[in-house]
Motif scaffolding. Structure first.
Motif, short mmCIF file in Angstrom:
data_model
loop_
_atom_site.label_atom_id
_atom_site.label_comp_id
_atom_site.label_asym_id
_atom_site.label_seq_id
_atom_site.Cartn_x
_atom_site.Cartn_y
_atom_site.Cartn_z
N ASP A 1 30.53 -0.70 -40.96
CA ASP A 1 29.22 -0.50 -41.46
C ASP A 1 28.22 0.26 -40.48
N ILE A 2 28.67 0.06 -39.29
CA ILE A 2 27.79 0.61 -38.17
C ILE A 2 27.97 2.36 -37.82
N VAL B 1 26.64 -21.31 -22.19
CA VAL B 1 27.33 -20.20 -22.64
C VAL B 1 26.98 -18.88 -22.05
N SER B 2 27.58 -18.14 -21.43
CA SER B 2 26.94 -16.85 -20.67
C SER B 2 26.65 -15.83 -21.64
N GLU B 3 25.98 -14.84 -21.24
CA GLU B 3 25.47 -13.72 -21.93
C GLU B 3 26.52 -12.99 -22.38
N ASP B 4 27.62 -12.55 -21.41
CA ASP B 4 28.73 -11.72 -21.79
C ASP B 4 29.46 -12.39 -22.83
N GLY C 1 27.95 -6.25 -34.96
CA GLY C 1 27.23 -5.28 -34.62
C GLY C 1 26.40 -5.65 -33.21
N VAL C 2 26.67 -6.62 -32.59
CA VAL C 2 25.85 -6.92 -31.35
C VAL C 2 26.47 -6.45 -30.34
N SER C 3 25.55 -5.42 -29.38
CA SER C 3 25.84 -4.61 -28.35
C SER C 3 25.20 -5.07 -27.19
N ASN D 1 17.31 -21.45 -24.10
CA ASN D 1 18.21 -21.39 -24.97
C ASN D 1 17.83 -20.40 -25.96
N THR D 2 16.89 -19.27 -25.75
CA THR D 2 16.39 -18.30 -26.53
C THR D 2 17.05 -17.08 -26.13
N PHE D 3 17.50 -16.23 -26.91
CA PHE D 3 18.26 -14.93 -26.57
C PHE D 3 17.70 -13.80 -27.48
N ILE D 4 17.54 -12.59 -26.80
CA ILE D 4 17.05 -11.45 -27.35
C ILE D 4 18.68 -10.57 -27.72
N ILE D 5 18.87 -10.45 -29.09
CA ILE D 5 20.08 -9.88 -29.50
C ILE D 5 19.87 -8.44 -29.83
N THR D 6 20.46 -7.39 -29.41
CA THR D 6 20.52 -6.02 -29.79
C THR D 6 21.65 -5.79 -30.68
#
Length: 347
Positions: free
Chosen positions: A46-47, A139-142, A152-154, A171-176
């Motif tokens: 769908d992307i 948990v790491s970002e990678d 769909g997370v890049s 414990n807050t993340f910015i997801i693209t």
């Protein structure tokens, strides 16, 4: 003896699980896993880029084209697009309605006998959200990005705050996401985490303290963030505090500044309405101007209500005011007579 039963030490029969039931349960698990794989594949398929930019090699060539001709050519390529807008530089911003339309436009080289270049818009085809979960503390970002790529997370960035001059991870993340529409939630392992829109802080220049650009492209003078005067920095300044943007008694980067709050509303409108930054600024400033105009009109409005009108409102409709006054006088006289009858000695 039944093959599904086995004797126990007391001679009774006890039902045990056979190989057939094991195979059926494994089949169910395999079916669920296959459905999960199919679902992740559907999400990934769908992307596709929905917003494309069409620009010509010759400057101003697209601006001279008729809008009717452009519409017919775009429809002839792969169908009618969802929307078409003209940018300030003369390029066309096309929002595709289908994946096939997007692919056909990306392969196009000519538009109305004009050489064009079609590219993917840099920001409108992606979206940013914020997730919060204590279970993702170690948990790491990678690892998060790798396991959420099927959704769909890049890109994943952990927010860090400064405490005691040290950056502490939260414990807050910015997801693209590689899609313009932000999902309501994501599936992180067994967790179902809500996703809220990411609204960035206003862009402020560290050189001139104005909003809307950075210091690398600034053409203004060096301005102090403390006193608002020129040719020195705030680190060595000891003058009284004065904001250069609103002349208030705070620093230029204070969140109490009306200018900062206005720029924050612009960012909120840009994210909510999925428009460009200039369009969001125009919407917010127009709305603010209308609100100021209404408040000014309410302040200078003069009341036209007179005392006679207010007196009229105390009487029932259809009754003459002077006739009502005479009735009141008659009632007062009757009351005076009654008092004299009860107390003849009273005046």
């Amino acid at each position: 003896m039944d093959i599904n039963k086995s004797p126990t030490f007391d001679g009774t029969l006890k039902r045990v699980r056979t190989e057939v039931s094991d195979s059926s349960s494994s089949d169910e698990e395999s079916m669920l896993s296959s459905l999960t794989v199919k679902k992740s594949r559907v999400i990934s398929l769908d992307i596709w880029p929905r917003f494309l930019v069409i620009e010509s090699s010759n400057d101003g060539a697209l601006q001279k084209l008729s809008p009717f001709a452009v519409e017919k050519v775009l429809q002839g390529l792969a169908g009618e697009p969802k929307s078409v807008k003209k940018l300030k530089n003369g390029s066309l911003l096309v929002e595709c309605s289908t994946e096939s339309h997007s692919k056909c436009l990306l392969k196009s080289k000519m538009l109305c006998n004009i050489s064009i270049k079609v590219s993917v818009h840099k920001s409108l085809n992606s979206s940013k959200g914020v997730i919060r979960s204590r279970d993702l503390e170690g948990v790491s970002e990678d690892e998060i990005c790798e396991n959420l790529s099927s959704q769909g997370v890049s890109f994943v960035k952990r927010i860090r705050v400064r405490r005691n001059n040290e950056l502490v991870p939260t414990n807050t993340f910015i997801i693209t996401f590689d899609k313009p529409l932000l999902p309501e939630s994501i599936k992180a392992g067994y967790l179902n985490i809500p996703v809220v829109p990411f609204i960035p802080n206003p862009l402020r220049c560290f050189k001139c303290q104005k909003y809307g650009h950075g210091q690398n492209t600034c053409r203004g003078k060096m301005t102090c963030a403390r006193c608002g005067q020129f040719d020195h920095e705030s680190k060595t300044c000891h003058i009284d505090i004065s904001c250069t943007n609103c002349k208030g008694n705070h620093f230029a980067y204070s969140r109490e500044c009306p200018r900062w709050q206005l720029e924050k509303r612009i960012q909120q409108v840009r994210v909510a309405k999925r428009v460009s930054f200039p369009e969001a600024r125009k919407l917010v400033e127009t709305k603010s101007a209308v609100a100021v105009e209404k408040s000014y009109a309410a302040a200078v409005k003069v009341s036209t209500t007179s005392t006679s009108v207010q007196t009229d409102l105390t009487w029932p409709d259809g009754v003459d005011r002077y006739q009502k006054l005479s009735d009141v006088e008659k009632a007062q006289k009757r009351a005076a007579k009654a008092v004299q009858m009860l107390c003849p000695k009273c005046p």
